[in-house]
Design a protein around this motif. Structure first.
Motif, PDB file in Angstrom:
ATOM      1  N   LEU A 136       0.540 -16.949  12.668  1.00 16.23           N
ATOM      2  CA  LEU A 136       0.645 -15.984  13.761  1.00 16.23           C
ATOM      3  C   LEU A 136       1.842 -15.061  13.545  1.00 16.23           C
ATOM      4  O   LEU A 136       2.974 -15.367  13.899  1.00 16.23           O
ATOM      5  CB  LEU A 136       0.729 -16.711  15.106  1.00 16.23           C
ATOM      6  CG  LEU A 136      -0.517 -17.519  15.476  1.00 16.23           C
ATOM      7  CD1 LEU A 136      -0.404 -18.079  16.875  1.00 16.23           C
ATOM      8  CD2 LEU A 136      -1.792 -16.691  15.318  1.00 16.23           C
ATOM      9  N   ARG A 137       1.529 -13.927  12.960  1.00 14.58           N
ATOM     10  CA  ARG A 137       2.486 -12.865  12.670  1.00 14.58           C
ATOM     11  C   ARG A 137       1.674 -11.569  12.625  1.00 14.58           C
ATOM     12  O   ARG A 137       0.438 -11.607  12.617  1.00 14.58           O
ATOM     13  CB  ARG A 137       3.166 -13.113  11.330  1.00 14.58           C
ATOM     14  CG  ARG A 137       2.204 -13.070  10.147  1.00 14.58           C
ATOM     15  CD  ARG A 137       2.891 -13.257   8.816  1.00 14.58           C
ATOM     16  NE  ARG A 137       3.261 -14.651   8.582  1.00 14.58           N
ATOM     17  CZ  ARG A 137       3.949 -15.046   7.513  1.00 14.58           C
ATOM     18  NH1 ARG A 137       4.331 -14.154   6.606  1.00 14.58           N
ATOM     19  NH2 ARG A 137       4.244 -16.325   7.344  1.00 14.58           N
ATOM     20  N   PRO A 138       2.277 -10.402  12.578  1.00 15.74           N
ATOM     21  CA  PRO A 138       1.485  -9.174  12.403  1.00 15.74           C
ATOM     22  C   PRO A 138       0.654  -9.244  11.122  1.00 15.74           C
ATOM     23  O   PRO A 138       1.144  -9.646  10.064  1.00 15.74           O
ATOM     24  CB  PRO A 138       2.544  -8.076  12.336  1.00 15.74           C
ATOM     25  CG  PRO A 138       3.703  -8.630  13.111  1.00 15.74           C
ATOM     26  CD  PRO A 138       3.706 -10.104  12.807  1.00 15.74           C
ATOM     27  N   ILE A 139      -0.605  -8.840  11.242  1.00 13.89           N
ATOM     28  CA  ILE A 139      -1.564  -8.968  10.141  1.00 13.89           C
ATOM     29  C   ILE A 139      -2.063  -7.577   9.776  1.00 13.89           C
ATOM     30  O   ILE A 139      -2.617  -6.854  10.616  1.00 13.89           O
ATOM     31  CB  ILE A 139      -2.742  -9.867  10.569  1.00 13.89           C
ATOM     32  CG1 ILE A 139      -2.230 -11.258  10.992  1.00 13.89           C
ATOM     33  CG2 ILE A 139      -3.775  -9.988   9.464  1.00 13.89           C
ATOM     34  CD1 ILE A 139      -3.122 -11.948  11.987  1.00 13.89           C
ATOM     35  N   ALA A 140      -1.861  -7.179   8.523  1.00 15.25           N
ATOM     36  CA  ALA A 140      -2.230  -5.838   8.067  1.00 15.25           C
ATOM     37  C   ALA A 140      -3.737  -5.755   7.829  1.00 15.25           C
ATOM     38  O   ALA A 140      -4.287  -6.471   6.993  1.00 15.25           O
ATOM     39  CB  ALA A 140      -1.456  -5.491   6.803  1.00 15.25           C
ATOM     40  N   HIS A 141      -4.376  -4.866   8.572  1.00  9.01           N
ATOM     41  CA  HIS A 141      -5.824  -4.712   8.541  1.00  9.01           C
ATOM     42  C   HIS A 141      -6.266  -4.090   7.215  1.00  9.01           C
ATOM     43  O   HIS A 141      -5.930  -2.955   6.917  1.00  9.01           O
ATOM     44  CB  HIS A 141      -6.245  -3.807   9.708  1.00  9.01           C
ATOM     45  CG  HIS A 141      -7.710  -3.650   9.878  1.00  9.01           C
ATOM     46  ND1 HIS A 141      -8.322  -2.416   9.915  1.00  9.01           N
ATOM     47  CD2 HIS A 141      -8.700  -4.569  10.063  1.00  9.01           C
ATOM     48  CE1 HIS A 141      -9.619  -2.570  10.109  1.00  9.01           C
ATOM     49  NE2 HIS A 141      -9.868  -3.871  10.198  1.00  9.01           N
ATOM     50  N   ARG A 142      -6.976  -4.860   6.413  1.00  5.28           N
ATOM     51  CA  ARG A 142      -7.407  -4.443   5.072  1.00  5.28           C
ATOM     52  C   ARG A 142      -6.203  -4.146   4.178  1.00  5.28           C
ATOM     53  O   ARG A 142      -6.275  -3.306   3.288  1.00  5.28           O
ATOM     54  CB  ARG A 142      -8.358  -3.251   5.139  1.00  5.28           C
ATOM     55  CG  ARG A 142      -9.559  -3.474   6.048  1.00  5.28           C
ATOM     56  CD  ARG A 142     -10.474  -2.268   6.132  1.00  5.28           C
ATOM     57  NE  ARG A 142     -11.357  -2.412   7.287  1.00  5.28           N
ATOM     58  CZ  ARG A 142     -12.153  -1.448   7.749  1.00  5.28           C
ATOM     59  NH1 ARG A 142     -12.182  -0.264   7.136  1.00  5.28           N
ATOM     60  NH2 ARG A 142     -12.920  -1.649   8.807  1.00  5.28           N
ATOM     61  N   GLY A 143      -5.121  -4.860   4.420  1.00  5.46           N
ATOM     62  CA  GLY A 143      -3.876  -4.592   3.718  1.00  5.46           C
ATOM     63  C   GLY A 143      -3.122  -3.458   4.381  1.00  5.46           C
ATOM     64  O   GLY A 143      -3.606  -2.809   5.307  1.00  5.46           O
ATOM     65  N   LEU A 144      -1.913  -3.214   3.905  1.00  5.09           N
ATOM     66  CA  LEU A 144      -1.081  -2.154   4.483  1.00  5.09           C
ATOM     67  C   LEU A 144      -1.449  -0.843   3.799  1.00  5.09           C
ATOM     68  O   LEU A 144      -0.693  -0.291   2.993  1.00  5.09           O
ATOM     69  CB  LEU A 144       0.399  -2.494   4.312  1.00  5.09           C
ATOM     70  CG  LEU A 144       1.381  -1.663   5.142  1.00  5.09           C
ATOM     71  CD1 LEU A 144       1.146  -1.858   6.637  1.00  5.09           C
ATOM     72  CD2 LEU A 144       2.810  -2.034   4.773  1.00  5.09           C
ATOM     73  N   HIS A 145      -2.648  -0.347   4.125  1.00  2.99           N
ATOM     74  CA  HIS A 145      -3.139   0.870   3.476  1.00  2.99           C
ATOM     75  C   HIS A 145      -2.604   2.109   4.172  1.00  2.99           C
ATOM     76  O   HIS A 145      -2.253   2.089   5.358  1.00  2.99           O
ATOM     77  CB  HIS A 145      -4.669   0.875   3.428  1.00  2.99           C
ATOM     78  CG  HIS A 145      -5.336   0.792   4.770  1.00  2.99           C
ATOM     79  ND1 HIS A 145      -5.738   1.891   5.475  1.00  2.99           N
ATOM     80  CD2 HIS A 145      -5.684  -0.288   5.525  1.00  2.99           C
ATOM     81  CE1 HIS A 145      -6.314   1.515   6.601  1.00  2.99           C
ATOM     82  NE2 HIS A 145      -6.293   0.193   6.662  1.00  2.99           N
ATOM     83  N   ASP A 146      -2.538   3.204   3.432  1.00 12.12           N
ATOM     84  CA  ASP A 146      -1.980   4.455   3.945  1.00 12.12           C
ATOM     85  C   ASP A 146      -2.567   5.588   3.115  1.00 12.12           C
ATOM     86  O   ASP A 146      -2.163   5.810   1.968  1.00 12.12           O
ATOM     87  CB  ASP A 146      -0.457   4.437   3.832  1.00 12.12           C
ATOM     88  CG  ASP A 146       0.205   5.646   4.470  1.00 12.12           C
ATOM     89  OD1 ASP A 146      -0.450   6.696   4.599  1.00 12.12           O
ATOM     90  OD2 ASP A 146       1.391   5.541   4.831  1.00 12.12           O
ATOM     91  N   ALA A 147      -3.535   6.305   3.699  1.00 11.61           N
ATOM     92  CA  ALA A 147      -4.210   7.373   2.959  1.00 11.61           C
ATOM     93  C   ALA A 147      -3.231   8.452   2.507  1.00 11.61           C
ATOM     94  O   ALA A 147      -3.380   9.010   1.411  1.00 11.61           O
ATOM     95  CB  ALA A 147      -5.310   7.985   3.826  1.00 11.61           C
ATOM     96  N   ALA A 148      -2.224   8.757   3.329  1.00  9.18           N
ATOM     97  CA  ALA A 148      -1.260   9.799   2.977  1.00  9.18           C
ATOM     98  C   ALA A 148      -0.477   9.437   1.719  1.00  9.18           C
ATOM     99  O   ALA A 148      -0.022  10.314   0.975  1.00  9.18           O
ATOM    100  CB  ALA A 148      -0.309  10.053   4.141  1.00  9.18           C
TER     101      ALA A 148
END
Length: 253
Positions: free
Chosen positions: A8-20
């Motif tokens: 139980l911690r913040p969970i990156a949705h599909r990884g920490l993705h960033d289109a920019a």
């Protein structure tokens, strides 16, 4: 059982993705970025043509990759060579690739995609085999309770969860149009009424639908409740009030 202190911690949705930044969802750079921040990882699993579990969200290839057609028609060797449209990334990861990349540094929540047909036993058996070999923080989950029940039989010691939500868009359109789902079943799934055989260790529920009578009941029962997909300040507020951990994207938690 899902160990709260580990998962139980913040969970990156599909990884920490960033289109920019050219970091594409469900790829090695997105997962590496999440690991670097200590976030949990959420990812998606679909079968290749031979049942090999691939880390990919969409059923069709065209949104993210240079390919066309269905991911389920790809052989693993072709998937490994397929370029993505952005991020200078080549190759869809296999589930085995992902586990080798993460190697226990952060927890993984792997969502098994379903088209609401009979569970693919060959595919699910391979997911379960890899999960049992991994022996590090890993949970399996799906919208489809039949899939969750099947992985529960195949890998009973791996934490498993049901993903759910409102099952209807704001205009009343049911999710997965064209699938075998009826509106009555959508309402039952939204109310978590098909949980029995799956015996989930946790739930992940749509943030825009929280709270519901069903999710409040889950929390009273002491089961962990994740929420997806947390993107805005309002979402973060709702998640903090009504869930135990956010599955987030578009910001750093």
């Amino acid at each position: 059982m899902l160990d709260r202190s580990t998962f139980l911690r913040p969970i990156a949705h599909r990884g920490l993705h960033d289109a920019a930044k050219g970091i594409v969802e469900n790829t090695a750079p997105a997962f590496a970025a999440a690991i670097a921040k200590g976030y949990g990882i959420e990812c998606d699993l679909r079968p290749a043509a031979d049942g090999t579990p691939l880390v990919f969200h969409d059923l069709e290839l065209g949104r993210l990759t240079a390919g066309a057609g269905l991911v389920t028609e790809l052989q693993p060797g072709c998937a490994a060579k397929l370029p993505f449209k952005a991020g200078n990334v080549t190759g869809i990861l296999t589930f085995a690739d992902l586990l080798t990349l993460v190697v226990g540094r952060v927890p993984i929540f792997a969502e098994i995609k379903s088209e609401w047909t009979e569970p693919d036993l060959g595919f699910l058996s391979e997911v379960a085999r890899l999960a049992k070999l991994y022996r590090r923080p890993l949970a399996l989950m799906s919208f489809d309770p039949a899939v969750v029940a099947t992985v529960g039989r195949l890998a009973p010691d791996i934490p498993r969860g049901i993903v759910s939500g409102s099952y209807f868009d704001e205009d009343g359109t049911g999710w997965w149009p064209g699938s075998p789902l009826t509106d009555a079943r959508r309402r039952a799934l939204a109310s978590l009424l098909e949980s029995g055989q799956a015996a989930p260790d946790f739930y992940a529920y749509e943030v825009g639908a929280l709270p519901t009578a069903a999710t409040e009941r889950v929390r009273r029962q002491g089961l962990p409740l994740l929420t997806w997909t947390v993107r805005t300040d309002h979402d973060r507020h709702i998640a903090a009030l009504h869930a135990d951990a956010p599955i987030f994207e578009g910001y750093e938690a």
